[in-house]
Design a protein around this motif. Structure first.
Motif, PDB file in Angstrom:
ATOM      1  N   LEU A  21      61.926 -63.862 -48.192  1.00 11.54           N
ATOM      2  CA  LEU A  21      61.179 -65.116 -48.338  1.00 11.54           C
ATOM      3  C   LEU A  21      61.152 -65.521 -49.810  1.00 11.54           C
ATOM      4  CD1 LEU A  21      59.461 -67.434 -47.419  1.00 11.54           C
ATOM      5  CD2 LEU A  21      57.504 -65.885 -47.218  1.00 11.54           C
ATOM      6  N   ARG A  22      61.895 -66.569 -50.125  1.00 10.44           N
ATOM      7  CA  ARG A  22      61.971 -66.984 -51.525  1.00 10.44           C
ATOM      8  C   ARG A  22      60.744 -67.791 -51.919  1.00 10.44           C
ATOM      9  NH1 ARG A  22      67.067 -71.259 -51.822  1.00 10.44           N
ATOM     10  NH2 ARG A  22      65.742 -72.927 -52.616  1.00 10.44           N
ATOM     11  N   ARG A  23      60.447 -67.759 -53.193  1.00 12.74           N
ATOM     12  CA  ARG A  23      59.156 -68.214 -53.697  1.00 12.74           C
ATOM     13  C   ARG A  23      58.892 -69.696 -53.438  1.00 12.74           C
ATOM     14  NH1 ARG A  23      59.705 -65.742 -58.156  1.00 12.74           N
ATOM     15  NH2 ARG A  23      60.390 -67.429 -59.523  1.00 12.74           N
ATOM     16  N   ASP A  24      59.912 -70.539 -53.523  1.00 17.80           N
ATOM     17  CA  ASP A  24      59.656 -71.966 -53.378  1.00 17.80           C
ATOM     18  C   ASP A  24      59.381 -72.380 -51.935  1.00 17.80           C
ATOM     19  OD1 ASP A  24      62.387 -71.374 -52.891  1.00 17.80           O
ATOM     20  OD2 ASP A  24      62.951 -73.468 -53.148  1.00 17.80           O
ATOM     21  N   PHE A  25      59.520 -71.450 -50.979  1.00 18.65           N
ATOM     22  CA  PHE A  25      59.125 -71.752 -49.606  1.00 18.65           C
ATOM     23  C   PHE A  25      57.668 -71.367 -49.312  1.00 18.65           C
ATOM     24  CE2 PHE A  25      63.791 -71.784 -48.555  1.00 18.65           C
ATOM     25  CZ  PHE A  25      63.813 -73.079 -48.086  1.00 18.65           C
ATOM     26  N   THR A  27      54.624 -72.683 -49.483  1.00 17.92           N
ATOM     27  CA  THR A  27      54.052 -74.016 -49.671  1.00 17.92           C
ATOM     28  C   THR A  27      53.005 -74.280 -48.593  1.00 17.92           C
ATOM     29  OG1 THR A  27      55.660 -75.107 -48.218  1.00 17.92           O
ATOM     30  CG2 THR A  27      56.285 -74.833 -50.539  1.00 17.92           C
ATOM     31  N   PRO A  28      52.094 -75.240 -48.837  1.00 18.46           N
ATOM     32  CA  PRO A  28      51.114 -75.578 -47.800  1.00 18.46           C
ATOM     33  C   PRO A  28      51.766 -75.998 -46.487  1.00 18.46           C
ATOM     34  CG  PRO A  28      50.472 -76.524 -49.901  1.00 18.46           C
ATOM     35  CD  PRO A  28      51.853 -75.977 -50.094  1.00 18.46           C
ATOM     36  N   ASN A  33      48.938 -69.888 -44.792  1.00 19.05           N
ATOM     37  CA  ASN A  33      48.117 -68.686 -44.944  1.00 19.05           C
ATOM     38  C   ASN A  33      48.432 -67.944 -46.238  1.00 19.05           C
ATOM     39  OD1 ASN A  33      46.646 -68.663 -42.291  1.00 19.05           O
ATOM     40  ND2 ASN A  33      48.750 -68.658 -41.533  1.00 19.05           N
ATOM     41  N   LEU A  34      49.715 -67.917 -46.610  1.00 17.50           N
ATOM     42  CA  LEU A  34      50.069 -67.314 -47.889  1.00 17.50           C
ATOM     43  C   LEU A  34      49.528 -68.149 -49.047  1.00 17.50           C
ATOM     44  CD1 LEU A  34      53.748 -66.187 -47.207  1.00 17.50           C
ATOM     45  CD2 LEU A  34      51.732 -64.725 -47.450  1.00 17.50           C
ATOM     46  N   VAL A  35      49.545 -69.461 -48.910  1.00 14.76           N
ATOM     47  CA  VAL A  35      49.006 -70.331 -49.955  1.00 14.76           C
ATOM     48  C   VAL A  35      47.503 -70.113 -50.112  1.00 14.76           C
ATOM     49  CG1 VAL A  35      48.570 -72.733 -50.581  1.00 14.76           C
ATOM     50  CG2 VAL A  35      50.838 -72.040 -49.795  1.00 14.76           C
ATOM     51  N   ILE A 221      56.290 -68.506 -38.339  1.00 17.47           N
ATOM     52  CA  ILE A 221      55.938 -67.267 -37.641  1.00 17.47           C
ATOM     53  C   ILE A 221      55.576 -66.168 -38.627  1.00 17.47           C
ATOM     54  CG2 ILE A 221      56.838 -65.437 -36.151  1.00 17.47           C
ATOM     55  CD1 ILE A 221      58.514 -67.624 -34.745  1.00 17.47           C
ATOM     56  N   VAL A 222      56.373 -66.001 -39.686  1.00 17.33           N
ATOM     57  CA  VAL A 222      56.076 -64.913 -40.626  1.00 17.33           C
ATOM     58  C   VAL A 222      54.784 -65.198 -41.386  1.00 17.33           C
ATOM     59  CG1 VAL A 222      58.504 -64.276 -40.828  1.00 17.33           C
ATOM     60  CG2 VAL A 222      57.504 -65.790 -42.540  1.00 17.33           C
ATOM     61  N   ASP A 223      54.479 -66.454 -41.613  1.00 16.89           N
ATOM     62  CA  ASP A 223      53.192 -66.788 -42.224  1.00 16.89           C
ATOM     63  C   ASP A 223      52.040 -66.377 -41.306  1.00 16.89           C
ATOM     64  OD1 ASP A 223      51.634 -68.165 -44.373  1.00 16.89           O
ATOM     65  OD2 ASP A 223      51.090 -69.496 -42.712  1.00 16.89           O
ATOM     66  N   GLY A 224      52.249 -66.530 -39.998  1.00 10.71           N
ATOM     67  CA  GLY A 224      51.246 -66.043 -39.040  1.00 10.71           C
ATOM     68  C   GLY A 224      51.118 -64.534 -39.068  1.00 10.71           C
ATOM     69  N   HIS A 225      52.232 -63.826 -39.294  1.00 13.41           N
ATOM     70  CA  HIS A 225      52.163 -62.372 -39.439  1.00 13.41           C
ATOM     71  C   HIS A 225      51.308 -62.000 -40.650  1.00 13.41           C
ATOM     72  CE1 HIS A 225      56.226 -61.903 -37.134  1.00 13.41           C
ATOM     73  NE2 HIS A 225      55.214 -62.163 -36.338  1.00 13.41           N
TER      74      HIS A 225
END
Length: 434
Positions: A21-25, A27-28, A33-35, A221-225
């Motif tokens: 997962l590259r950094r510029d992805f 994003t809100p 959830n990562l944001v 999906i990975v943000d949900g993880h």
């Protein structure tokens, strides 16, 4: 729960790696959830991978706190000397550990977190990428490593039956890994260090165009993880536990715009005897390549260097005089490391920047043309992300200076009040690097 599990009553560190997962992805729109975690934690704004930027090498740097020159693993695909003969190996295969130790006397030259923490709370690794990448976290069997190709406890004793990990390598398998990791490790066993390393979005990105609908769905999906683990850690903290949470990735991706058959180019130039000959061996590593020369043909090295320097497909060519600065292991017949040409400004069909040529992979592997790939020094393959949440890391803080995968182990050890001296990396707690 596997036999021999150790419950740790003190501080503990919990880490999640979302491979590729590259950094510029972050994003809100794509990863809310990562944001949200980033807003309450410390964000590494210039986080980098190592070279080559491939998972098995980064796994070794993550686990040891050393660059490849320190831990000794040069690539996802490497050549090893068997006497005077060079033999090509896929580091991802489970049997590689045995080959590496037999031919070099070690798997990694430096101790991993599992070894350092074996007597102070232990470590548990759940991993859904390649077996070789998983086992680099604990090649000598000091902790517990769970992988679909085989799970092992201390002494590399096989874990069998229902305690073994039996999942698919797809994104659904990632969810199954994470569910068990949270229930069994985060909530129950509570080792000093717990790591879940999931295979997506990396696997998806190797199969589809960056920015395509399927890719963006994988990001969702990975943000949900990530959300599931964040909530589990928050619940444990609410119950009084002192936990450092790290969520990040190992590398980014570039879009592949062309495939270079480096071995074929060397044969055509008269610098390699044949496509399969062992005089000069090309180990492709995505958008990078390692070129080995056996000692009986060392007189070819100057001509090889001149040839590589003249090729438009070679973005950066590094010989032994540059290995130390680049963190590349010396010896073993390694003559050159090549980062293939990258275009950091060009965009793909979905407007995603970062294009690169890639080395033709070993027989039987896909070319990835038009899809994501990594390994080299392009801006976006060298742009993973890292978020650190917990004691020692200020809310909403940003480390703007360059950080790296090698800084993770010393940060974890420092949080756990364990020695972290002598590592290539540095602890990131309360630091603003100039």
């Amino acid at each position: 729960m596997a036999a021999g599990s150790q419950i740790n009553s003190g501080r503990r560190a919990v880490a999640l790696i979302l491979d590729g997962l590259r950094r510029d992805f972050v994003t809100p729109e794509h990863t809310p959830n990562l944001v949200a975690l980033k807003a309450r934690a410390t964000w590494c704004d210039s986080h980098r991978s190592v070279f080559p930027s491939v998972t098995r090498v980064v796994s070794s740097s993550f686990a040891t706190g050393y660059r490849p020159s320190g831990h000794g693993l040069a690539g996802n695909t490497v050549a090893l000397l068997n006497g005077d003969d060079l033999e090509l190996y896929d580091v991802g295969k489970p049997e590689f550990l045995g080959h590496k130790e037999r031919l070099t006397g070690h798997v990694l030259r430096q101790p991993t977190l599992t070894e350092r923490l074996a007597e102070t709370g232990g470590a548990v690794i759940f991993n859904n990428v390649s077996p070789g990448a998983a086992y680099m976290h604990d090649p000598r069997g000091h902790g517990h490593v769970y992988h679909r190709a085989g799970s092992y406890g201390p002494g590399r004793k096989p874990i069998e039956g229902s305690d073994a990990l039996s999942v698919a390598g797809d994104i659904g398998g990632d969810r199954a890994v994470l569910d068990r990791f949270i229930a069994e490790v985060v909530n129950t066993r509570k080792p000093a260090f717990a790591l879940a390393w999931l295979g997506h979005p990396d696997t998806t990105q190797h199969e589809v165009a960056l920015g395509s609908p399927r890719h963006l769905e994988a990001l969702r999906i990975v943000d949900g993880h990530a959300k599931l683990l964040i909530e589990a850690v928050d619940a444990a903290r609410a119950a009084g536990e002192d936990i450092l949470l790290l969520i990040g990735s190992d590398h980014g991706h570039q879009t592949v715009t062309g495939i270079v058959d480096i071995a074929g180019e060397l044969v055509a130039a008269g610098l390699k005897d044949s496509a399969q000959s062992g005089d000069v061996v090309v180990a492709p590593n995505g958008t990078a390549a390692l070129i080995y020369v056996d000692r009986r043909n060392a007189d070819r090295i100057p001509a090889l260097g001149r040839f590589l320097a003249e090729q438009g497909w070679a973005g950066r060519v590094m010989g032994p005089d540059a290995f130390a600065a680049a963190g590349i292991p010396e010896g073993g017949g390694l003559a050159f490391a090549v980062a293939l040409k990258a275009d950091d400004e060009g965009v793909n069909e979905f407007g995603v920047p970062g294009l690169s040529l890639a080395a033709k992979p070993v027989e039987g592997k896909a070319d990835r043309l038009g899809c994501g790939q990594h390994g080299g020094l392009g801006r976006y393959e060298q742009s993973p992300f890292l978020i650190l949440d917990g004691p020692g890391f200020a809310r909403g803080h940003e480390i703007s200076a360059e950080t790296s995968a090698i800084d993770i182990a010393p940060s974890i050890l420092t949080f756990l009040d364990q020695p972290a001296d002598g590592l290539d990396g540095r602890a990131l707690q309360n630091r603003q690097f100039a």
